[in-house]
Design a protein around this motif. Structure first.
Motif, PDB file in Angstrom:
ATOM      1  N   GLY A  57      77.835  65.765 -43.533  1.00 32.70           N
ATOM      2  CA  GLY A  57      76.393  65.848 -42.946  1.00 32.70           C
ATOM      3  C   GLY A  57      75.454  64.932 -43.863  1.00 32.70           C
ATOM      4  N   GLU A  58      73.979  65.464 -43.432  1.00 31.32           N
ATOM      5  CA  GLU A  58      73.114  64.634 -43.936  1.00 31.32           C
ATOM      6  C   GLU A  58      71.801  65.689 -44.054  1.00 31.32           C
ATOM      7  OE1 GLU A  58      73.047  61.373 -41.718  1.00 31.32           O
ATOM      8  OE2 GLU A  58      70.888  61.797 -40.961  1.00 31.32           O
ATOM      9  N   TYR A  59      71.075  65.553 -44.904  1.00 28.50           N
ATOM     10  CA  TYR A  59      69.668  65.927 -44.989  1.00 28.50           C
ATOM     11  C   TYR A  59      68.608  65.258 -45.499  1.00 28.50           C
ATOM     12  CZ  TYR A  59      71.029  67.091 -49.723  1.00 28.50           C
ATOM     13  OH  TYR A  59      71.549  67.072 -51.049  1.00 28.50           O
ATOM     14  N   GLN A  60      67.518  65.503 -45.165  1.00 30.09           N
ATOM     15  CA  GLN A  60      66.323  64.710 -45.677  1.00 30.09           C
ATOM     16  C   GLN A  60      65.071  65.583 -46.213  1.00 30.09           C
ATOM     17  OE1 GLN A  60      65.016  61.119 -43.019  1.00 30.09           O
ATOM     18  NE2 GLN A  60      65.752  62.409 -41.768  1.00 30.09           N
ATOM     19  N   TYR A  61      64.506  65.227 -47.371  1.00 31.20           N
ATOM     20  CA  TYR A  61      63.567  65.947 -48.089  1.00 31.20           C
ATOM     21  C   TYR A  61      62.118  65.350 -47.492  1.00 31.20           C
ATOM     22  CZ  TYR A  61      66.587  67.639 -51.650  1.00 31.20           C
ATOM     23  OH  TYR A  61      67.745  68.094 -52.338  1.00 31.20           O
ATOM     24  N   LEU A 120      63.192  70.910 -46.777  1.00 28.43           N
ATOM     25  CA  LEU A 120      64.248  69.702 -46.080  1.00 28.43           C
ATOM     26  C   LEU A 120      64.582  70.102 -44.845  1.00 28.43           C
ATOM     27  CD1 LEU A 120      67.564  70.131 -47.676  1.00 28.43           C
ATOM     28  CD2 LEU A 120      65.947  72.137 -48.235  1.00 28.43           C
ATOM     29  N   MET A 121      65.084  69.064 -44.006  1.00 25.00           N
ATOM     30  CA  MET A 121      65.913  69.322 -42.823  1.00 25.00           C
ATOM     31  C   MET A 121      67.210  68.958 -43.012  1.00 25.00           C
ATOM     32  SD  MET A 121      64.755  68.523 -38.957  1.00 25.00           S
ATOM     33  CE  MET A 121      62.916  69.157 -39.498  1.00 25.00           C
ATOM     34  N   LEU A 122      68.236  69.626 -42.474  1.00 30.63           N
ATOM     35  CA  LEU A 122      69.576  69.211 -42.431  1.00 30.63           C
ATOM     36  C   LEU A 122      70.081  69.087 -41.106  1.00 30.63           C
ATOM     37  CD1 LEU A 122      69.116  72.256 -44.468  1.00 30.63           C
ATOM     38  CD2 LEU A 122      71.192  71.160 -45.430  1.00 30.63           C
ATOM     39  N   ARG A 123      70.858  68.182 -40.843  1.00 24.73           N
ATOM     40  CA  ARG A 123      71.689  67.800 -39.627  1.00 24.73           C
ATOM     41  C   ARG A 123      73.311  67.940 -39.798  1.00 24.73           C
ATOM     42  NH1 ARG A 123      70.161  62.454 -36.450  1.00 24.73           N
ATOM     43  NH2 ARG A 123      68.357  63.817 -35.536  1.00 24.73           N
ATOM     44  N   TYR A 124      73.950  68.557 -39.195  1.00 29.54           N
ATOM     45  CA  TYR A 124      75.243  68.519 -39.015  1.00 29.54           C
ATOM     46  C   TYR A 124      76.013  68.114 -37.647  1.00 29.54           C
ATOM     47  CZ  TYR A 124      74.373  71.860 -42.974  1.00 29.54           C
ATOM     48  OH  TYR A 124      73.976  72.505 -44.132  1.00 29.54           O
ATOM     49  N   GLY A 125      76.900  67.469 -37.732  1.00 33.41           N
ATOM     50  CA  GLY A 125      77.573  67.101 -36.579  1.00 33.41           C
ATOM     51  C   GLY A 125      79.027  67.570 -36.462  1.00 33.41           C
ATOM     52  N   GLU A 126      79.952  67.297 -35.579  1.00 38.32           N
ATOM     53  CA  GLU A 126      81.202  67.805 -35.333  1.00 38.32           C
ATOM     54  C   GLU A 126      81.938  67.642 -36.582  1.00 38.32           C
ATOM     55  OE1 GLU A 126      85.262  67.584 -32.709  1.00 38.32           O
ATOM     56  OE2 GLU A 126      83.315  67.060 -31.717  1.00 38.32           O
ATOM     57  N   GLY A 127      82.640  68.621 -37.098  1.00 38.24           N
ATOM     58  CA  GLY A 127      83.433  68.452 -38.332  1.00 38.24           C
ATOM     59  C   GLY A 127      82.461  68.545 -39.841  1.00 38.24           C
ATOM     60  N   ASP A 128      81.220  68.556 -39.647  1.00 37.14           N
ATOM     61  CA  ASP A 128      80.378  68.446 -40.779  1.00 37.14           C
ATOM     62  C   ASP A 128      80.334  69.950 -41.440  1.00 37.14           C
ATOM     63  OD1 ASP A 128      79.869  66.079 -40.465  1.00 37.14           O
ATOM     64  OD2 ASP A 128      77.823  66.148 -39.921  1.00 37.14           O
ATOM     65  N   TYR A 129      80.100  70.072 -42.761  1.00 32.55           N
ATOM     66  CA  TYR A 129      79.894  71.341 -43.404  1.00 32.55           C
ATOM     67  C   TYR A 129      79.069  71.125 -44.862  1.00 32.55           C
ATOM     68  CZ  TYR A 129      83.504  69.261 -46.309  1.00 32.55           C
ATOM     69  OH  TYR A 129      84.402  68.543 -47.131  1.00 32.55           O
ATOM     70  N   ASN A 130      78.700  72.237 -45.243  1.00 33.20           N
ATOM     71  CA  ASN A 130      77.869  72.365 -46.541  1.00 33.20           C
ATOM     72  C   ASN A 130      78.486  73.119 -47.795  1.00 33.20           C
ATOM     73  OD1 ASN A 130      75.863  72.011 -48.549  1.00 33.20           O
ATOM     74  ND2 ASN A 130      74.350  72.463 -47.193  1.00 33.20           N
ATOM     75  N   HIS A 219      70.678  71.724 -36.538  1.00 33.35           N
ATOM     76  CA  HIS A 219      69.463  71.179 -37.021  1.00 33.35           C
ATOM     77  C   HIS A 219      69.156  72.511 -37.835  1.00 33.35           C
ATOM     78  CE1 HIS A 219      69.204  67.719 -34.587  1.00 33.35           C
ATOM     79  NE2 HIS A 219      68.778  67.087 -35.832  1.00 33.35           N
ATOM     80  N   THR A 220      68.842  72.407 -39.393  1.00 31.22           N
ATOM     81  CA  THR A 220      68.209  73.713 -40.166  1.00 31.22           C
ATOM     82  C   THR A 220      67.213  73.210 -40.675  1.00 31.22           C
ATOM     83  OG1 THR A 220      70.447  74.486 -40.253  1.00 31.22           O
ATOM     84  CG2 THR A 220      68.771  75.426 -41.555  1.00 31.22           C
ATOM     85  N   LEU A 221      65.994  74.010 -40.740  1.00 30.10           N
ATOM     86  CA  LEU A 221      64.753  73.793 -42.065  1.00 30.10           C
ATOM     87  C   LEU A 221      65.068  74.780 -43.060  1.00 30.10           C
ATOM     88  CD1 LEU A 221      62.012  73.077 -42.389  1.00 30.10           C
ATOM     89  CD2 LEU A 221      61.071  75.060 -41.348  1.00 30.10           C
ATOM     90  N   GLY A 222      65.039  73.938 -44.345  1.00 26.14           N
ATOM     91  CA  GLY A 222      65.211  74.686 -45.692  1.00 26.14           C
ATOM     92  C   GLY A 222      63.893  74.856 -46.163  1.00 26.14           C
ATOM     93  N   VAL A 223      63.230  76.051 -46.714  1.00 29.23           N
ATOM     94  CA  VAL A 223      62.157  75.939 -47.267  1.00 29.23           C
ATOM     95  C   VAL A 223      62.280  76.558 -48.754  1.00 29.23           C
ATOM     96  CG1 VAL A 223      59.987  77.262 -47.327  1.00 29.23           C
ATOM     97  CG2 VAL A 223      60.817  76.559 -45.351  1.00 29.23           C
ATOM     98  N   ILE A 224      62.093  75.552 -49.683  1.00 30.21           N
ATOM     99  CA  ILE A 224      62.388  76.103 -51.091  1.00 30.21           C
ATOM    100  C   ILE A 224      60.709  75.822 -51.743  1.00 30.21           C
ATOM    101  CG2 ILE A 224      63.281  75.153 -53.273  1.00 30.21           C
ATOM    102  CD1 ILE A 224      65.436  73.737 -51.438  1.00 30.21           C
TER     103      ILE A 224
END
Length: 229
Positions: A57-61, A120-130, A219-224
């Motif tokens: 998957g991927e994410y952007q700050y 940050l925002m994270l985007r996962y597609g089929e088969g993705d994991y963290n 899609h997920t929003l992460g707040v740190i």
């Protein structure tokens, strides 16, 4: 923003290591934020997790200035979370305390060279994991953070559950799977939390991740709350 039951949130954090806030963001806000993922000018960097061994998957700050909903969440939630964090610090025998204003805490981060925004925002597609991890980023770490699910489970995606693990001394790890709906937030520890034992409080190590997506896009929003060096 809705008024939150902070006593319930603290009780759940103390009892289970996480607390769910249902409907923290409205559906329209979730959709608007998720749409920003394809607007590169809003972000300072992009990470492809597989290249770093972080999962798939991927994410952007986000770059400063943060989008208004993200900045508003960070500012509104910091003060009540700082009060919980300070009680945790005392229970774990740690000296660091967190100021009541987020600006003061960020000034501490920036003075130590931690100047890059971490929401940050994270985007996962089929088969993705963290993979299980901790979001530390430097010397100054605020001990609580949150993730907000922006997509609809069972409609936009299947699988992809938020997962926490807790490692207690000389015990096997405990796993918490947190079901979320669109707009729900989960508040959880960055790295450790106190647990009451027969001889007082002791520290446990926390990690979090996301299980494999079976289908669709999530899609997920992460707040740190601390910035990065």
């Amino acid at each position: 923003m809705q008024r939150l039951d902070w006593q319930r949130i603290e009780d759940e954090l103390n009892g289970h290591g996480c607390a769910v806030v249902p409907g923290l963001l409205e559906v329209d806000a979730c959709l608007a934020l998720a749409a920003q993922y394809d607007q590169p000018e809003r972000f300072r960097s992009r990470v492809v997790m597989e290249r770093q061994g972080f999962g798939r998957g991927e994410y952007q700050y986000f770059a400063y200035p943060l989008p208004e909903p993200v900045s508003a969440l960070r500012m509104a939630l910091y003060a009540p979370l700082a009060a919980i964090a300070n009680r945790w610090q005392a229970a774990m025998g740690l000296e660091t305390r967190f100021p009541p204003a987020h600006e003061a805490f960020l000034a501490r981060c920036h003075a130590a060279g931690q100047t890059r925004p971490t929401p940050l925002m994270l985007r996962y597609g089929e088969g993705d994991y963290n993979c299980l991890h901790q979001d530390l980023y430097g010397e100054h770490v605020f001990p609580l953070q949150l993730a907000v699910l922006l997509s609809r489970p069972q409609f936009d995606f299947t699988g992809g559950q938020f997962v926490l693990t807790e490692q207690r001394p000389r015990m096997q790890s405990r796993v918490e799977v947190v079901p979320l709906q669109q707009g729900d937030a989960v508040i959880f520890p960055v790295a450790q939390r106190p647990v009451n034992g027969v001889r007082g409080s002791y520290r446990v190590t926390m990690r979090h991740g996301v299980s494999r997506l079976r289908s669709g896009v999530r899609h997920t929003l992460g707040v740190i709350f601390h910035d990065a060096s």
